[in-house]
Design an enzyme around this catalytic site. Structure first.
Site, PDB file in Angstrom:
ATOM      1  N   ASP A  86      22.882  20.548  -4.053  1.00 48.36           N
ATOM      2  CA  ASP A  86      22.046  19.881  -2.329  1.00 48.36           C
ATOM      3  C   ASP A  86      21.743  21.057  -1.906  1.00 48.36           C
ATOM      4  OD1 ASP A  86      21.777  17.995  -0.007  1.00 48.36           O
ATOM      5  OD2 ASP A  86      23.588  16.361  -1.116  1.00 48.36           O
TER       6      ASP A  86
ATOM      7  N   ASP B 174      17.972  18.517   1.272  1.00 45.95           N
ATOM      8  CA  ASP B 174      18.443  17.424   2.928  1.00 45.95           C
ATOM      9  C   ASP B 174      17.235  17.317   3.731  1.00 45.95           C
ATOM     10  OD1 ASP B 174      20.973  16.709   3.281  1.00 45.95           O
ATOM     11  OD2 ASP B 174      20.592  17.226   5.686  1.00 45.95           O
TER      12      ASP B 174
ATOM     13  N   GLU C  13      15.185  14.519   0.151  1.00 49.36           N
ATOM     14  CA  GLU C  13      15.286  13.365   1.158  1.00 49.36           C
ATOM     15  C   GLU C  13      14.652  13.359   2.543  1.00 49.36           C
ATOM     16  OE1 GLU C  13      18.808  11.420   3.952  1.00 49.36           O
ATOM     17  OE2 GLU C  13      18.379  13.589   3.853  1.00 49.36           O
TER      18      GLU C  13
ATOM     19  N   HIS D 122      25.446   7.708   0.309  1.00 51.30           N
ATOM     20  CA  HIS D 122      26.230   8.135   1.090  1.00 51.30           C
ATOM     21  C   HIS D 122      26.421   8.210   2.557  1.00 51.30           C
ATOM     22  CE1 HIS D 122      24.363  11.741   0.795  1.00 51.30           C
ATOM     23  NE2 HIS D 122      24.640  12.390   1.864  1.00 51.30           N
ATOM     24  N   ASP D 123      25.228   7.719   3.018  1.00 51.01           N
ATOM     25  CA  ASP D 123      24.667   7.427   4.017  1.00 51.01           C
ATOM     26  C   ASP D 123      24.256   6.231   4.134  1.00 51.01           C
ATOM     27  OD1 ASP D 123      24.490  10.193   4.813  1.00 51.01           O
ATOM     28  OD2 ASP D 123      22.600  10.552   3.990  1.00 51.01           O
TER      29      ASP D 123
END
Ligand code: GLC
Length: 534
Positions: free
Chosen positions: A101, A203, A266, A327-328
């Site tokens: 990430d 990200d 993302e 994970h969000d």
């Protein structure tokens, strides 16, 4: 004709690990790198090709690692650099890939860069972040909001200016218009690429550059009070600026200096904007994450429409990708139910494009209710009345029925699903009717069949209950996929296309081996993959 070859990130299946919650190896209740290492055999058995690990860098953990204090280190909670090197070696030894990430939009407020930047107005790193004077009445420079609630601006008493943070105030945004910032982050990329890392998930890529004039964002007239306060405005000046593409292309050039590396972006944007992140000559992100399936109502006509919209919008040469969870977001089981989540798995693993599986989805993990006094996610803590905490989908992986589900020998950092003794890897491994068995067979079939892995996609049917499509590749077996997205039996008639074949994989194993033609009946929550006769 020469056989077309595809890079690994087009043929492969990706698997996201949230490292805090995957496997603990040192009894502190928090997952770590050695834990991941212990579970590589499982991932290989499952059949995935690439692993993306959410941040493992030194961090005060205000946003669980998305607030980075050192881009080229490992947080002791997760292990050491030798642990990381060993993990990378072992991943590669198994023929798999490792994706890290990268969080370039913001650092931690404890990062030495920010400590310097806030130390005085004339510090050389002042301009590495976004500092602005207050308005005449002392209020923030504009109306931009933080994704996690409240204003996006934080007043710094010592130097008498505001700094901008799209997320927590502990996550100040970097100023990507500054060439020194660009260089510093490209050097971070090179550090990991030199080690042999296979790519990055970048990200909040669409946040990286802001409007040069810092104009106010316009009001969203359809805002509803149950939504996050961030939704009160349309973030048209704080995100998705034209200049971001230059940055993305520069990042791509860094990757292209190495062989076979890749970048996922993302990006939460409508499709027509999302696809611009591939870059004008496919020289941007290799895979701008396609989040369409994350919040679309579970209705086949809408889903078939969304797939067609995406397929139709993809620029020539751009490779598609699909995601059911991360994970969000709430887990797929908690959006569509356990039975339909099997249909979702069949969809994810038969669509055209790289699938990313969120850890635990393969065993049908569900969102776990976290009592208010145990909430840890800042998004949940900051907006307690809106059910926005992301903790429920970040709970420890359920490996077996032993204490703490085989995740740890100590109490986990976040509570486990109380039903872990019934829902776990060990139990499902030997059960041919389990979620895990279905995932594994879907993966195996996809990876063994050129039509499913890289073939064309043609929709052939959609109504209020079901949808169907065909995957084809030159001189390979073709497949018809039929998904009943309702709980009731469905009856469909595929027109304009003659089909006949045999069911090779189904959510109801009893259907396997049955012969199928244009008129198809399925039970509620059933899906089939049909190998078509040649
Ligand atoms: C991304 C991450 C999310 C994080 C945010 C801020 O959306 O996926 O977990 O909170 O960025 O870094």
């Amino acid at each position: 004709m020469e056989k077309q070859t595809y890079p690994w990130w087009q043929t492969g299946i990706l698997y996201q690990i949230y490292p805090r919650s995957f496997q603990d190896s040192n009894a502190d209740g928090i997952g770590d790198l050695k834990g991941i290492l212990q579970r590589l055999d499982y991932l290989q058995w499952l059949g995935v090709d690439g692993i993306w690990i959410s941040p493992i860098y030194p961090s005060p953990m205000a946003d669980f690692g998305y607030d980075i204090a050192d881009y080229t280190g490992i947080h002791p909670i997760f292990g050491s650099m030798p642990d990381f090197d060993e993990l990378l070696r072992q991943v590669h030894a198994r023929g798999m890939k490792l994706i890290l990430d990268l969080v370039p939009n913001h650092t931690s407020d404890q990062h030495p860069w920010f400590l310097e930047s806030r130390s005085s107005r004339d510090n050389p790193k002042r301009d590495w972040y976004i500092w602005k004077d207050a308005c005449d009445d002392g209020t923030p420079p504009n109306n931009w909001l933080s994704v996690f609630g409240g204003s996006g601006w934080e007043w710094d008493e010592a130097t008498g200016q505001y700094y901008y943070h799209a997320f927590l105030k502990e996550q100040p945004d970097l100023n990507w218009r500054n060439p020194e910032v660009q260089k510093a982050m490209f050097d971070v990329m090179k550090f990991w690429l030199d080690k042999g890392v296979d790519g990055f998930r970048v990200d909040v890529m669409w946040h990286m550059i802001k409007d040069g004039q810092f104009r106010d964002n316009p009001i969203n007239p359809s805002y509803q009070s149950h939504q996050a306060t961030y939704e009160k405005l349309f973030p048209v000046y704080s995100t998705d600026q034209p200049e971001v593409h230059d940055i993305v292309q520069q990042m791509r050039r860094v990757l292209d200096g190495y062989s076979d590396r890749m970048m996922i972006g993302e990006i939460y944007l409508p499709i027509h904007k999302l696809i611009t992140y591939y870059g004008p000559q496919n020289n941007g992100a290799h895979l701008p994450f396609n989040f369409m399936l994350l919040n679309i109502p579970w209705e086949p006509l809408l889903i078939a429409g969304a797939i067609a919209e995406y397929e139709g919008a993809l620029p020539a040469g751009a490779w598609p990708n699909w995601v059911l969870g991360n994970h969000d977001q709430p887990r797929i089981t908690s959006r569509v139910g356990l039975q339909q989540s099997k249909i979702a798995a069949m969809l994810l693993l038969t669509l055209r494009g790289t699938p990313t599986i969120y850890y635990g989805d393969e065993i049908g993990m569900v969102d776990v209710p976290i009592p208010p006094n145990e909430v840890q996610d800042p998004q949940g803590l900051n907006m307690p009345d809106k059910n926005l905490s992301r903790d429920p989908s970040r709970t420890p992986m359920q490996w077996d029925r032993s204490d703490w589900a085989g995740f740890s020998t100590a109490r986990p950092w976040l509570r486990l699903n109380a039903a872990f003794k019934r829902t776990n890897v060990e139990k499902q491994k030997d059960d041919p009717y389990s979620h895990l068995a279905l995932y594994r067979r879907l993966i195996e079939l996809r990876q063994g069949e050129p039509a499913l892995m890289t073939g064309t996609f043609s929709p052939v049917y959609a109504d209020h209950q079901a949808m169907a499509f065909i995957r084809e590749a030159p001189s390979a077996k073709s497949f018809l996929v039929v998904l009943n997205m309702s709980h009731r039996p469905c009856y469909l008639h595929i027109q304009h296309r003659h089909v006949s074949g045999t069911v090779v994989l189904s959510t109801s194993m009893e259907l396997e081996g049955t012969v199928v033609s244009e008129r198809i009946n399925l039970g509620g929550d059933e899906g089939i993959i049909v190998a078509l006769d040649t």
